[in-house]
Write an enzyme that holds these catalytic residues in place. Structure first.
Site, PDB file in Angstrom:
ATOM      1  CD  GLU A   8      -2.946   1.384   2.230  1.00  0.00           C
ATOM      2  OE1 GLU A   8      -2.846   0.445   3.096  1.00  0.00           O
ATOM      3  OE2 GLU A   8      -3.823   2.167   1.985  1.00  0.00           O
TER       4      GLU A   8
ATOM      5  N   GLY B  69       2.985   2.337  10.691  1.00  0.00           N
ATOM      6  CA  GLY B  69       2.796   1.590  11.835  1.00  0.00           C
ATOM      7  C   GLY B  69       2.840   0.186  11.620  1.00  0.00           C
ATOM      8  CB  ALA B  70       0.747  -2.036  11.635  1.00  0.00           C
TER       9      ALA B  70
ATOM     10  CD  GLU C 111      -4.852  -2.052   5.631  1.00  0.00           C
ATOM     11  OE1 GLU C 111      -4.020  -1.589   6.376  1.00  0.00           O
ATOM     12  OE2 GLU C 111      -5.623  -1.247   4.975  1.00  0.00           O
ATOM     13  CG  ASN C 112      -0.006  -6.718   4.053  1.00  0.00           C
ATOM     14  OD1 ASN C 112      -0.112  -5.956   3.245  1.00  0.00           O
ATOM     15  ND2 ASN C 112       0.784  -6.801   4.917  1.00  0.00           N
TER      16      ASN C 112
ATOM     17  CD  GLU D 189      -2.941  -1.816  10.684  1.00  0.00           C
ATOM     18  OE1 GLU D 189      -3.291  -2.143   9.570  1.00  0.00           O
ATOM     19  OE2 GLU D 189      -2.593  -0.795  11.087  1.00  0.00           O
TER      20      GLU D 189
ATOM     21  CG  HIS E 270      -7.795  -1.661   7.817  1.00  0.00           C
ATOM     22  ND1 HIS E 270      -8.754  -0.961   7.302  1.00  0.00           N
ATOM     23  CD2 HIS E 270      -6.721  -1.126   8.382  1.00  0.00           C
ATOM     24  CE1 HIS E 270      -8.054   0.329   7.198  1.00  0.00           C
ATOM     25  NE2 HIS E 270      -6.851   0.436   8.027  1.00  0.00           N
TER      26      HIS E 270
HETATM   27 ZN   LIG Z   1      -5.581   1.680   8.637  1.00  0.00          ZN
END
Ligand SMILES: [Zn+2]
Length: 854
Positions: free
Chosen positions: A126, A258-259, A261-262, A295, A298
């Site tokens: 992303e 930060g992270a 969400e794959n 995450e 998401h």
């Molecule tokens: Zn997000």
């Protein structure tokens, strides 16, 4: 091989130009042959022409790829390599596209696409990173199922979805849920897992894992519990269940965000998942719990329902931030969470919304989408949803959300789709409300009042200052939660939501025995700036009596600001009545410690600067700093006799636990310690440092000592104890800068960039140093200009390695027009120098140009 940075001017993309891709991608098969400098990626994709497509151009995105071969239906083809990808003649019927490319993960310091972090392969796709992995229609509205084969000699090789099989040197994965390429993920390396499991409400057993580098296993338990709580909460509150057999989280040290969400394989910046009492503060624990929830949430708001294009980013981010805030409020304290969020909004979003980088939550143009992962898209996007919920009510909100999931599951959607479910579920028109998505800038709400013969009238006038490209703005729908108090402190009218829709509007209350004291914008019911004539006596009254906890804090905060503004402008002494009110509150053990800590937290110096600027003054950062110091010193002296008792009373006994109650007490204890240190020079802080068995107390003590310029020994000891822990070392770097006197801030930061553990390639370390520099208001804006120059030097150097992080950190300069001519010319010189750098990235060029053009 294509050159990724053509010398032509960056292209601007517009929302109005959206056209769908002319082909459906039915299935994607990827094979990765991993090698650090020569990874081969073989793609096999089944495409079907869309019968009704207006544009049948077969264009696949691709950047920094070496094309080895391409085939259509097993026949070799020679595509035309064009800027940003390739074009090819293709059949008018379904066909199979195959391509083999070579990429260099070891050389990928931008950390987009496939790269290496500490010998581990990982991905970040992303927004537009997948095009650095292979040629593909890299846009969120192309959704497909992915099957992935990974070949290599790494002990652990992961991708999205469920495992299909593995053997010596290979692993295969299949994700049955169609997804856009930005949710693709691959991780391979020497990893160990912290396992767990969760049974969904329909009885499905889900295997959970947190994967970390060997040695970090003891830092996973908290994250695992947070994940289980998130899964349960989303079932209980939104009725949403997890949809795969497996959920993996991986911690990575080098990460821009930060992270991420794959699908089924979340990748986390290690700072946002690894936690232990010895190495993490209470704030870290709370943030980790929130990010894991974010995450995970998401999976439905982002993955199952994604965005049609990147202009719609706030569709997934605003909603998911809103949901994670609800979660944290439920897990911890609702008022404390709300106050923390508003502090963050004012610190990050308001400066953006009121400066050269202002843009609507749904922007209408961009050059580099990475520059729009902003506080406006995320936090203001969440505020907009909070207003919507307040306007339609809780029941209607959940009804609309249910319809959203039923109607749009598996689709790539727009803000229009989102608002339509609310219109359909509630029968309410939202065309005016939609302005929140298209207008930039923070509305000002001017309030006046009138009282006669038992009738009380509140009159509101709304206006929004011009922002780039938007000189005039229409009135918006603004929900204003209001309660009324009688002069003796009783609430005479409970909270009622007034709906503003016009530029000027009045609301009347009848039958009041005396002129009430209004409590306006309770719970911060809209992200606006309230302008109302008030007195410090009235603010102190609300701080003591308001029944709405947010507005009680807000009254204290407004009072704190007024007192400091008076000190800066008139050289006034700290207001005695305010000091008395603070003392009373701090000593009142019946009050929530977390709340008392928040009231004791001074308004940020940048916030004071903005307030001065809004009132027509030129803020002097040094004067603002001096006023803050004087105020704190005076408060410490006023509280002198009670501080030792307060310190003892707020010390948490027993083993450390990162729960909200303990955290609140420790937050207050930390504030008391910093006041105490002003009187005893650091005696108590040194004792606390020595005795601390958790990072919250150790860090608070070190901060107090460094601020008192009496912490050299402890700072060295801290380094000795933690030099092998990357995340704790980030704290050590940041704290020294944050605690430095303004005239020493830049020099402290400069010295730390020469430290052997400083690294340009690790975004966390870079942000630790330069985030702390930019966050030190008086230090960064010191009249010498050294702070500006140091940041510019390092941004120029970082841009060659990591454009995304460079561009984001340029925002440190966004408030430059607030300051005097001298500072403005110093900043302009640095911005011009950055802009003139040879080969500057598209990301940084766009940011610097926007800031300079203001
Ligand atoms: Zn997000």
């Amino acid at each position: 091989m294509k050159d990724a940075s053509p010398a032509t001017a960056p292209k601007t993309f517009y929302l109005k130009d959206y056209t769908p891709f002319g082909y459906d991608a039915e299935s994607v098969h990827l094979t990765f042959r991993l090698a650090p400098e020569t990874t081969r990626v073989i793609s096999r994709i089944r495409f079907t022409p869309k019968p009704d497509a207006a544009d049948r151009t077969f264009f696949l995105h691709g950047e920094e790829l070496k094309l080895i071969s391409a085939k259509i239906d097993c026949q070799a083809v020679t595509p035309e390599l064009v800027e940003g990808g390739l074009k090819c003649e293709v059949p008018g019927a379904p066909f199979t596209w195959e391509a083999e490319v070579e990429i260099n993960p070891a050389d990928n310091t931008a950390l987009e696409g496939l790269y290496m972090s500490n010998h581990m392969y990982c991905t970040q796709c992303e927004a537009e990173g997948f095009r650095k992995i292979t040629y593909y229609p890299d846009r969120p509205d192309v959704m497909s199922t992915f099957t992935v084969r990974i070949e290599g000699d790494e002990p652990v090789m992961l991708s999205n979805g469920n495992p299909m099989g593995q053997g010596e040197g290979w692993a295969e994965w299949h994700d049955p849920w169609p997804k856009p390429a930005y949710l693709f993920a691959l991780v391979a390396g020497d990893l160990v897992n912290h396992p767990g499991s969760f049974t969904t409400k329909s009885g499905k057993e889900v295997e959970l894992n947190i994967w970390v580098r060997p040695g970090d296993e003891h830092k996973c338990a908290f994250g695992m519990e947070a994940l289980k709580k998130s899964m349960k909460w989303d079932e209980d509150v939104y009725g949403l269940e997890y949809d795969l057999d497996l959920f993996n989280i991986v911690a990575v040290d080098d990460f821009n965000m930060g992270a991420m969400e794959n699908k089924g394989l979340n990748i986390f910046n290690s700072s946002c998942v690894l936690a232990s009492p010895e190495t993490s503060t209470d704030a870290n624990f709370e943030r980790i719990e929130a990010i894991i929830a974010h995450e995970y949430f998401h999976n439905w708001t982002g993955n199952r329902i994604t965005c049609r294009d990147w202009f719609q980013l706030c569709l997934k981010e605003g909603l998911t931030v809103f949901r994670d805030a609800q979660f944290t409020a439920d897990m911890r304290s609702e008022p404390v969470k709300r106050i923390e969020d508003v502090i963050a909004l004012r610190a990050r979003q308001f400066p953006e919304d009121n400066g050269p980088l202002a843009h609507p939550p749904r922007p209408e143009q961009f050059q580099e989408i990475n520059n729009f992962y902003t506080a406006t898209v995320y936090e203001k996007g969440a505020e907009v949803i909070g207003m919507l919920k307040r306007l339609v009510g809780d029941e209607n909100y959940y009804k609309a959300l249910k319809l959203y999931f039923e109607r749009h599951d598996g689709q790539a959607c727009t803000i229009e789709d989102w608002l339509k479910v609310f219109e359909d579920a509630t029968g309410r028109g939202l065309s005016q409300f939609k302005l929140w998505y298209s207008q930039a800038g923070t509305p000002r709400l001017k309030v006046s009042e009138d009282y006669a013969d038992g009738t009380y009238t509140l009159t509101f006038e709304q206006s929004t200052p011009p922002t780039p490209g938007q000189p005039d703005k229409a009135p918006r729908v603004i929900p204003v939660a209001v309660g009324l108090l009688s002069p003796n402190g009783d609430e005479v009218r409970g909270t009622e939501v007034l709906e503003l829709t016009e530029a000027r509007q009045s609301f009347t209350y009848q039958g009041l025995a005396s002129k009430p004291v209004p409590s306006i914008l309770r719970e911060f019911s809209a992200p606006v700036i309230l302008e109302r004539e008030s007195t410090n006596a009235e603010r102190a009254f609300l701080l003591a009596h308001d029944t709405d906890p947010f507005n009680r804090w807000e009254a204290g905060n407004a009072l704190a600001k007024e007192v400091r503004v008076a000190m800066v402008l008139d050289g006034a002494a700290p207001d005695a009545a305010y000091l008395d009110a603070l003392e009373k509150l701090v000593r009142d053990d019946a009050q929530d410690p977390a709340f008392r800590a928040l009231v004791l937290t001074p308004p940020s110096q940048s916030d004071i600067a903005q307030t001065l600027f809004d009132r027509g003054h030129t803020p002097d950062p040094q004067k603002i700093y001096d006023a803050a110091e004087t105020f704190t010193q005076t408060l410490a002296q006023q509280l002198e006799t009670s501080l030792p008792r307060l310190y003892a009373a707020t010390t948490v006994d027993g083993p450390y636990a990162p729960d909200a109650e303990g955290a609140g007490k420790r937050a207050l204890n930390g504030r008391i310690l910093s006041l105490l240190t002003r009187l005893d020079g650091g005696e108590q802080a040194a004792r606390q440092y020595q005795a601390a068995d958790n990072m919250t107390q150790q860090y608070a003590a070190l901060g107090a000592l460094l601020k008192a310029e009496n912490g050299e020994a402890q700072s060295q000891a801290f380094f000795g104890q933690w030099q092998d822990d990357r995340l704790v070392m980030d704290k050590w770097f940041a704290l020294q800068i944050a605690c430095a006197a303004p005239e020493k801030t830049a020099a402290t930061a400069a010295a730390l960039t020469r430290h052997p553990l400083f690294s340009m390639k690790n975004p966390n370390r870079f942000r630790a140093v330069f985030g702390a520099l930019a966050g030190h208001h008086a230090g960064f804006h010191h009249a010498s200009g050294e702070g500006y120059q140091l940041l510019a030097d390092n941004l120029i150097a970082l841009d060659k390695l990591n454009p995304q992080t460079t561009a984001r950190m340029c925002a440190a300069f966004q408030t430059w027009k607030r300051y005097d001519a001298g500072r403005q010319s110093l900043i302009r010189a640095q911005l011009t120098r950055i802009a003139g750098t040879d080969g500057l990235s598209r990301d940084t060029t766009e940011m610097v140009t926007r800031i300079l053009d203001a």
